[in-house]
Design a protein around this motif. Structure first.
Motif, PDB file in Angstrom:
ATOM      1  N   GLN A  32       1.142  -1.696   0.048  1.00 19.77           N
ATOM      2  CA  GLN A  32      -0.096  -0.119  -0.009  1.00 19.77           C
ATOM      3  C   GLN A  32       0.662   1.227  -0.107  1.00 19.77           C
ATOM      4  O   GLN A  32       0.721   2.354  -0.631  1.00 19.77           O
ATOM      5  CB  GLN A  32      -0.859   0.182   1.365  1.00 19.77           C
ATOM      6  CG  GLN A  32      -2.178  -0.939   0.917  1.00 19.77           C
ATOM      7  CD  GLN A  32      -3.568  -0.925   1.995  1.00 19.77           C
ATOM      8  OE1 GLN A  32      -2.648   0.113   3.072  1.00 19.77           O
ATOM      9  NE2 GLN A  32      -4.321  -1.594   2.444  1.00 19.77           N
ATOM     10  N   CYS A  33       2.272   1.151   0.678  1.00 13.96           N
ATOM     11  CA  CYS A  33       2.839   2.257   0.674  1.00 13.96           C
ATOM     12  C   CYS A  33       2.985   2.713  -0.628  1.00 13.96           C
ATOM     13  O   CYS A  33       3.609   3.886  -1.040  1.00 13.96           O
ATOM     14  CB  CYS A  33       3.893   2.280   1.874  1.00 13.96           C
ATOM     15  SG  CYS A  33       5.026   3.513   2.431  1.00 13.96           S
ATOM     16  N   GLU A  36       1.691   5.159  -2.486  1.00 15.98           N
ATOM     17  CA  GLU A  36       1.223   5.917  -2.355  1.00 15.98           C
ATOM     18  C   GLU A  36       3.132   7.128  -2.532  1.00 15.98           C
ATOM     19  O   GLU A  36       3.685   6.389  -1.351  1.00 15.98           O
ATOM     20  CB  GLU A  36       1.180   6.593  -1.330  1.00 15.98           C
ATOM     21  CG  GLU A  36       0.470   7.534  -1.235  1.00 15.98           C
ATOM     22  CD  GLU A  36      -0.262   7.225   0.502  1.00 15.98           C
ATOM     23  OE1 GLU A  36       0.074   8.913   1.182  1.00 15.98           O
ATOM     24  OE2 GLU A  36      -1.230   6.785   0.607  1.00 15.98           O
ATOM     25  N   CYS A  39       4.753   8.472   0.993  1.00 21.28           N
ATOM     26  CA  CYS A  39       4.948   7.040   1.966  1.00 21.28           C
ATOM     27  C   CYS A  39       5.975   6.558   1.484  1.00 21.28           C
ATOM     28  O   CYS A  39       6.210   6.423   1.997  1.00 21.28           O
ATOM     29  CB  CYS A  39       3.626   6.673   1.939  1.00 21.28           C
ATOM     30  SG  CYS A  39       4.001   4.807   3.140  1.00 21.28           S
ATOM     31  N   LEU A  76       5.174   9.177   8.877  1.00 20.58           N
ATOM     32  CA  LEU A  76       3.769   7.627   8.943  1.00 20.58           C
ATOM     33  C   LEU A  76       3.290   8.005   9.657  1.00 20.58           C
ATOM     34  O   LEU A  76       2.662   6.311  10.214  1.00 20.58           O
ATOM     35  CB  LEU A  76       5.474   6.647   9.460  1.00 20.58           C
ATOM     36  CG  LEU A  76       6.112   6.526   7.285  1.00 20.58           C
ATOM     37  CD1 LEU A  76       7.847   5.670   8.024  1.00 20.58           C
ATOM     38  CD2 LEU A  76       5.681   6.280   6.325  1.00 20.58           C
ATOM     39  N   GLN A  78       0.453   8.043  10.468  1.00 27.69           N
ATOM     40  CA  GLN A  78      -0.749   7.536  10.158  1.00 27.69           C
ATOM     41  C   GLN A  78      -1.127   7.003   8.534  1.00 27.69           C
ATOM     42  O   GLN A  78      -2.186   6.851   8.284  1.00 27.69           O
ATOM     43  CB  GLN A  78      -1.327   9.614   9.068  1.00 27.69           C
ATOM     44  CG  GLN A  78      -1.178  10.625   9.901  1.00 27.69           C
ATOM     45  CD  GLN A  78      -2.040  10.033  11.036  1.00 27.69           C
ATOM     46  OE1 GLN A  78      -3.024   9.485  11.651  1.00 27.69           O
ATOM     47  NE2 GLN A  78      -1.672  10.463  12.342  1.00 27.69           N
ATOM     48  N   LYS A  79      -0.179   6.089   8.283  1.00 25.68           N
ATOM     49  CA  LYS A  79      -0.016   4.951   7.766  1.00 25.68           C
ATOM     50  C   LYS A  79      -0.406   3.794   8.082  1.00 25.68           C
ATOM     51  O   LYS A  79       0.245   3.508   9.614  1.00 25.68           O
ATOM     52  CB  LYS A  79       1.137   5.116   7.024  1.00 25.68           C
ATOM     53  CG  LYS A  79       1.313   6.453   6.043  1.00 25.68           C
ATOM     54  CD  LYS A  79       0.194   7.156   5.324  1.00 25.68           C
ATOM     55  CE  LYS A  79       0.696   8.372   4.099  1.00 25.68           C
ATOM     56  NZ  LYS A  79      -0.105   8.797   3.372  1.00 25.68           N
ATOM     57  N   SER A  80      -0.745   2.623   7.336  1.00 32.61           N
ATOM     58  CA  SER A  80      -1.109   1.027   7.855  1.00 32.61           C
ATOM     59  C   SER A  80       0.794   1.002   8.416  1.00 32.61           C
ATOM     60  O   SER A  80       1.151   0.059   9.268  1.00 32.61           O
ATOM     61  CB  SER A  80      -1.643   0.641   7.299  1.00 32.61           C
ATOM     62  OG  SER A  80      -1.623   0.315   5.440  1.00 32.61           O
TER      63      SER A  80
END
Length: 410
Positions: A32-33, A36, A39, A76, A78-80
């Motif tokens: 996912q990162c 983006e 990210c 980071l 706020q990132k999974s």
């Protein structure tokens, strides 16, 4: 100093909208990162910050470089990816752990403080303690060999029998050269403890014993001549350094430190009050260079194949590391609980360790869980031969499969 704060800050922050139970594994989070751009850029920056390679990502030095690292960390949060974890035995476990450690790489020196990279087990697995068919609820009354019964139960379970046969073959010395393939042996052992239901794998590894024949069979469960022993014992700190260089070994060791941490003020003598998680973490070490085993046939003391000779000025640190295995009351109580068929939380709710009455009530609560007696240890006066009972049973039952007699020298 900044890196120290960075390391300890990372595991403590929860991602907004991502409660502990909904965390992505690190492989999915990384995918996912990477999709983006912001990210992806921040993740590369953070990895280089933690690795201390400032010149690779920025011309800035000193405070400016630290600000860039801090900015990447804040972005980071706020990132999974920030709160990702891995699952033991997952398909891409090694790749997942590689991503995790690139996020949470600690400084050299204090591995006892490393957090576990594995997702906590949702179930407390209390049924393992209550319902395992090969464990007697009243082991004091049992006159049989629980470890032999566990081996028989494994043979009656298709999954257990298949994975057990798969590790016995590479873990047994070849008749031609008398040298086993330790690498293949370790890999097969990891698969056994990752894939076989705990009621069977634990039954063989943590069976309750009343005589030497039983405890020797328990000690021989992992075929120690191949998986455990070696010609010379390395220094424990050197072995630890070797373990840190392997993502799986380092992760299993961190998991063991996390889930088997002793705490004298707790009901169970475990900081996390969870025997099942401690046993899972311990069994996860088997099949790594840090593979532990029972030291002898007379106690529940375990240790990896190492000692603290030639430690120099690091003798205290080395002994502390070794004692975490040998004198770990949390681990010993967990093994005894399995032998007694009791889990600490079957009988009472978890109490916070800060409670002042925890220490005074521990003895009475352990009475209720059956841990007052050491039913998983043999009487010191017993002098029966290690495998005499097994040999006798083999003569009586000629149709018994060969691999259930693993107590014999491999």
């Amino acid at each position: 100093m900044f890196l120290v704060l960075l390391y300890f800050a990372l595991p403590l922050v929860e991602v907004s909208g991502l409660p502990g139970g909904d965390r992505l594994d690190c492989v999915k989070a990384s995918d996912q990162c990477l999709k983006e751009q912001s990210c992806s850029t921040k993740f590369r920056t953070l990895r280089q910050c933690v690795a201390g390679k400032e010149s690779n990502f920025s011309r800035a030095t000193g405070l400016e470089a630290k600000d860039e690292c801090r900015s990447a960390m804040e972005a980071l949060k706020q990132k999974s990816l920030y709160n990702c974890r891995c699952k033991r035995g997952m398909k891409k476990e090694k790749n997942c752990l590689r991503i995790y450690w690139s996020m949470y790489q600690s400084l050299q020196g204090n591995d006892l403080l490393e957090d576990s990279p594995y997702e906590p087990v949702n179930s407390r697995l209390s049924d393992i303690f209550r319902l395992a068919p090969i464990v007697s609820v009243e082991p004091v009354l049992s006159k049989g060999n629980n470890c032999l019964d566990a081996a028989k139960a494994c043979n009656l379970n298709d999954t257990c029998k298949r994975f057990r046969s798969a590790y016995i073959t590479p873990c047994t010395s070849s008749t031609s050269n008398e040298i086993c393939n330790k690498r293949k042996c370790h890999k097969a052992l990891r698969l056994f403890f990752d894939k076989v239901p705990p009621k069977h794998s634990y039954g063989m590894l943590f069976c309750s014993c009343r005589d030497v024949a039983c405890t020797e069979r328990r000690r021989q469960t992992i075929v120690p001549v191949c998986s455990y022993e070696d010609r010379e014992k390395p220094n424990c700190l050197n072995l630890q350094e070797s373990c840190k260089k392997n993502y799986i070994c380092r992760s299993r060791l961190a998991d063991f430190f996390t889930n088997c941490q002793p705490e004298s003020r707790s009901v169970s003598s475990c900081l996390k009050e969870n025997y099942a998680d401690c046993l899972l973490a311990y069994s996860g070490l088997i099949g790594t260079v840090m593979t532990p085993n029972y030291i002898d046939s007379s106690s529940l003391s375990v240790a990896p194949w190492c000692d603290c000779s030639n430690s120099g000025n690091d003798i205290d640190e080395c002994q502390k590391f070794l004692n975490f295995f040998q004198d770990n009351i949390c681990l010993k109580n967990a093994i005894q609980a399995f032998g007694n068929g009791t889990d600490v939380n079957v009988w009472q709710p978890i109490l916070p360790v800060q409670t002042t009455t925890a220490t005074t009530t521990t003895a009475s609560r352990l009475k209720n869980t059956g841990l007052e007696t050491t039913n998983n240890e043999i009487p010191s006066h017993n002098e029966s031969p290690a495998c005499a009972n097994l040999q006798a049973q083999k003569k009586r039952k000629s149709n018994e499969s060969v691999d259930t007699e693993l107590c014999l020298n491999e």
